[in-house]
Write an enzyme that holds these catalytic residues in place. Sequence first.
Site, PDB file in Angstrom:
ATOM      1  N   SER A 143       0.173   7.313  -4.591  1.00 14.33           N
ATOM      2  CA  SER A 143      -1.030   6.654  -4.088  1.00 14.33           C
ATOM      3  C   SER A 143      -0.641   5.888  -2.833  1.00 14.33           C
ATOM      4  O   SER A 143       0.198   4.985  -2.889  1.00 14.33           O
ATOM      5  CB  SER A 143      -1.566   5.706  -5.170  1.00 14.33           C
ATOM      6  OG  SER A 143      -2.662   4.966  -4.679  1.00 14.33           O
ATOM      7  N   LYS A 169      -2.630  10.938  -2.919  1.00 13.15           N
ATOM      8  CA  LYS A 169      -3.888  10.172  -2.984  1.00 13.15           C
ATOM      9  C   LYS A 169      -3.906   9.176  -1.850  1.00 13.15           C
ATOM     10  O   LYS A 169      -2.931   8.453  -1.645  1.00 13.15           O
ATOM     11  CB  LYS A 169      -3.968   9.480  -4.342  1.00 13.15           C
ATOM     12  CG  LYS A 169      -4.910   8.288  -4.438  1.00 13.15           C
ATOM     13  CD  LYS A 169      -5.199   7.955  -5.899  1.00 13.15           C
ATOM     14  CE  LYS A 169      -5.283   6.473  -6.159  1.00 13.15           C
ATOM     15  NZ  LYS A 169      -5.526   6.161  -7.589  1.00 13.15           N
ATOM     16  N   LYS A 171      -5.973   5.967  -0.097  1.00 12.52           N
ATOM     17  CA  LYS A 171      -6.997   4.944  -0.279  1.00 12.52           C
ATOM     18  C   LYS A 171      -7.902   4.966   0.941  1.00 12.52           C
ATOM     19  O   LYS A 171      -7.413   5.109   2.079  1.00 12.52           O
ATOM     20  CB  LYS A 171      -6.331   3.577  -0.422  1.00 12.52           C
ATOM     21  CG  LYS A 171      -5.515   3.427  -1.709  1.00 12.52           C
ATOM     22  CD  LYS A 171      -6.432   3.296  -2.906  1.00 12.52           C
ATOM     23  CE  LYS A 171      -5.667   2.918  -4.164  1.00 12.52           C
ATOM     24  NZ  LYS A 171      -6.570   2.758  -5.308  1.00 12.52           N
ATOM     25  N   ASP A 197      -9.348   7.708  -2.868  1.00 20.09           N
ATOM     26  CA  ASP A 197      -9.777   6.675  -3.823  1.00 20.09           C
ATOM     27  C   ASP A 197     -10.399   5.525  -3.037  1.00 20.09           C
ATOM     28  O   ASP A 197      -9.750   4.928  -2.178  1.00 20.09           O
ATOM     29  CB  ASP A 197      -8.570   6.173  -4.630  1.00 20.09           C
ATOM     30  CG  ASP A 197      -8.952   5.168  -5.726  1.00 20.09           C
ATOM     31  OD1 ASP A 197     -10.150   4.842  -5.867  1.00 20.09           O
ATOM     32  OD2 ASP A 197      -8.029   4.722  -6.451  1.00 20.09           O
ATOM     33  N   GLU A 222     -12.169   9.498  -5.979  1.00 18.69           N
ATOM     34  CA  GLU A 222     -12.090   8.539  -7.080  1.00 18.69           C
ATOM     35  C   GLU A 222     -12.945   7.299  -6.796  1.00 18.69           C
ATOM     36  O   GLU A 222     -12.846   6.700  -5.724  1.00 18.69           O
ATOM     37  CB  GLU A 222     -10.612   8.149  -7.257  1.00 18.69           C
ATOM     38  CG  GLU A 222     -10.325   7.242  -8.438  1.00 18.69           C
ATOM     39  CD  GLU A 222      -8.815   6.987  -8.604  1.00 18.69           C
ATOM     40  OE1 GLU A 222      -7.997   7.733  -8.030  1.00 18.69           O
ATOM     41  OE2 GLU A 222      -8.464   6.030  -9.314  1.00 18.69           O
ATOM     42  N   ASP A 247     -12.624   5.783 -12.308  1.00 17.99           N
ATOM     43  CA  ASP A 247     -11.518   4.907 -12.695  1.00 17.99           C
ATOM     44  C   ASP A 247     -12.155   3.626 -13.264  1.00 17.99           C
ATOM     45  O   ASP A 247     -12.407   3.530 -14.480  1.00 17.99           O
ATOM     46  CB  ASP A 247     -10.653   4.652 -11.439  1.00 17.99           C
ATOM     47  CG  ASP A 247      -9.549   3.630 -11.618  1.00 17.99           C
ATOM     48  OD1 ASP A 247      -9.471   2.989 -12.681  1.00 17.99           O
ATOM     49  OD2 ASP A 247      -8.738   3.434 -10.684  1.00 17.99           O
ATOM     50  N   LYS A 271      -6.263   4.576 -17.428  1.00 19.76           N
ATOM     51  CA  LYS A 271      -5.227   3.547 -17.359  1.00 19.76           C
ATOM     52  C   LYS A 271      -5.319   2.771 -18.659  1.00 19.76           C
ATOM     53  O   LYS A 271      -6.374   2.178 -18.936  1.00 19.76           O
ATOM     54  CB  LYS A 271      -5.483   2.595 -16.195  1.00 19.76           C
ATOM     55  CG  LYS A 271      -5.447   3.226 -14.812  1.00 19.76           C
ATOM     56  CD  LYS A 271      -5.759   2.192 -13.748  1.00 19.76           C
ATOM     57  CE  LYS A 271      -5.766   2.827 -12.365  1.00 19.76           C
ATOM     58  NZ  LYS A 271      -6.197   1.877 -11.322  1.00 19.76           N
ATOM     59  N   GLY A 299      -2.288   4.327 -12.220  1.00 23.47           N
ATOM     60  CA  GLY A 299      -1.237   3.316 -12.159  1.00 23.47           C
ATOM     61  C   GLY A 299      -1.777   1.989 -11.672  1.00 23.47           C
ATOM     62  O   GLY A 299      -2.846   1.932 -11.050  1.00 23.47           O
TER      63      GLY A 299
HETATM   64  O1  OSB Z   1      -7.450   2.315  -8.098  1.00 22.64           O
HETATM   65  O2  OSB Z   1      -5.816   3.387  -8.869  1.00 22.64           O
HETATM   66  C1  OSB Z   1      -6.247   2.396  -8.306  1.00 22.64           C
HETATM   67  C2  OSB Z   1      -3.368   0.153  -7.194  1.00 22.64           C
HETATM   68  C3  OSB Z   1      -3.953  -1.071  -7.323  1.00 22.64           C
HETATM   69  C4  OSB Z   1      -5.263  -1.157  -7.735  1.00 22.64           C
HETATM   70  C5  OSB Z   1      -5.981  -0.019  -8.028  1.00 22.64           C
HETATM   71  C6  OSB Z   1      -5.390   1.227  -7.914  1.00 22.64           C
HETATM   72  C7  OSB Z   1      -4.064   1.308  -7.470  1.00 22.64           C
HETATM   73  C8  OSB Z   1      -3.343   2.546  -7.244  1.00 22.64           C
HETATM   74  C9  OSB Z   1      -1.852   2.463  -7.406  1.00 22.64           C
HETATM   75  O3  OSB Z   1      -3.871   3.555  -6.845  1.00 22.64           O
HETATM   76  C10 OSB Z   1      -1.257   3.542  -8.205  1.00 22.64           C
HETATM   77  C11 OSB Z   1       0.192   3.252  -8.529  1.00 22.64           C
HETATM   78  O4  OSB Z   1       0.456   2.413  -9.413  1.00 22.64           O
HETATM   79  O5  OSB Z   1       1.046   3.884  -7.928  1.00 22.64           O
HETATM   80 MG    MG Z   2      -8.429   4.049  -8.626  1.00 21.03          MG
END
Ligand code: OSB
Ligand code: MG
Length: 386
Positions: A143, A169, A171, A197, A222, A247, A271, A299
């Site tokens: 991510s 992924k 952001k 995401d 996402e 999510d 999660k 995660g």
């Molecule tokens: O939306 O999945 C998410 C990290 C912080 C808050 C929200 C998210 C995330 C990640 C990190 O996408 C994923 C990771 O732990 O590598």
């Molecule tokens: Mg997410």
Amino acid sequence: MSAPATLCVDRMILREIRLELKEPFRISSGLMSDRRIALLELFDASGARTWSECVAFQLPIYTSETIETAWLAIREWLAPRILGREFAGPEEVAAVLEKNIRGHNMAKAAVEMGCWGLTSVVRDVTLSSLLGGTRDRVPTGISLGIQSEPGKLVERAQAAVAAGYRKIKVKIQPGQDVEYVRAVRAALGDSVGIMADANSAYKLSDVEHLAQLDAFDLIMLEQPLGDDDLVRHATLQQRMKTPVCLDESITSVDRAEDMIALKSGRIINIKPGRVGGLSASKAIHDVAQAGGMPVWCGGMLESGIGRAYNVALASLPNFSLPGDLSPSARYWARDIVSPEWTMDDEGMVHVPKKTGLGVSIDEDRIEALTVRREELRATRTMVGVS
Ligand code: OSB
Ligand code: MG
């Protein structure tokens, strides 16, 4: 005479450590750099013990929980329910935590997952097999946080592909979305699995803008809309080709059933922290499987302790897409477990064959990183909540 109880937590130690991320991680709702992590250590009367992690962040930028609310909930309401109580197994714990206590899923999950971990130690079976896992390696995705310009994102995405990651992924947020994704797709070519995401950064009125992402053949988009929304996501999904993945919106097995019924998306990110633990995660896995919907393990920038639970969960059969299960070195100069979590050159993380967390805990290091610590025993009188 009844059968001997297999699970009874005698005491817990709740602590907070600080662990600095190698580089700050930006999502649409905020920035994380110095990770404050609540850890829980659980002991039974025979001396067996294990650790779990609470994934709540410092600020309520992902869900309403924070490390402070989780600390309060564990100390005041959740740990007292579990301490000294006999359970036939860890699958009984979630219902006890759930009864008449609304919300606080990450706090509940820290306690509930610890009970699974302790059972793995006591029964001498791996966490994966205790949960019903069927695989010994699980695919890993990365991510990538929001970057200041598309070129920087492309560099990171290329490095991730070279390192073997099976899913990239990115952001996104308004103003840093279509052009960023276009640049990544152009640089990586058509064969790499890419997704985006948004962490709830858009409104349904952005549908035409978001539909531009359909041009890039993403595996999924996402959580584009509200963090508790299902109805608008259903409308958005009807108007986009790209599969919507939820999510934040999926906080329980009921919400997963609603998502399937309402067609709010086609994929679920599970999660355990967000849904209150491993029993709920398994239940969501099962209803998704029955509904023909793939799931993957998300995660929360966990330490190596939280990672152990996620990897075990991701070994279940319907976790058919790569999880956000990056190696320790992606996040930390040094993790608090050994061996650190790694992936092989095919981008697979290996499910431990050892029981409990499957890795050793670096207790001296945890002690050195601890900023507060509280011991919890079965002595508190319960007020109001029983
Ligand atoms: O939306 O999945 C998410 C990290 C912080 C808050 C929200 C998210 C995330 C990640 C990190 O996408 C994923 C990771 O732990 O590598
Ligand atoms: Mg997410």
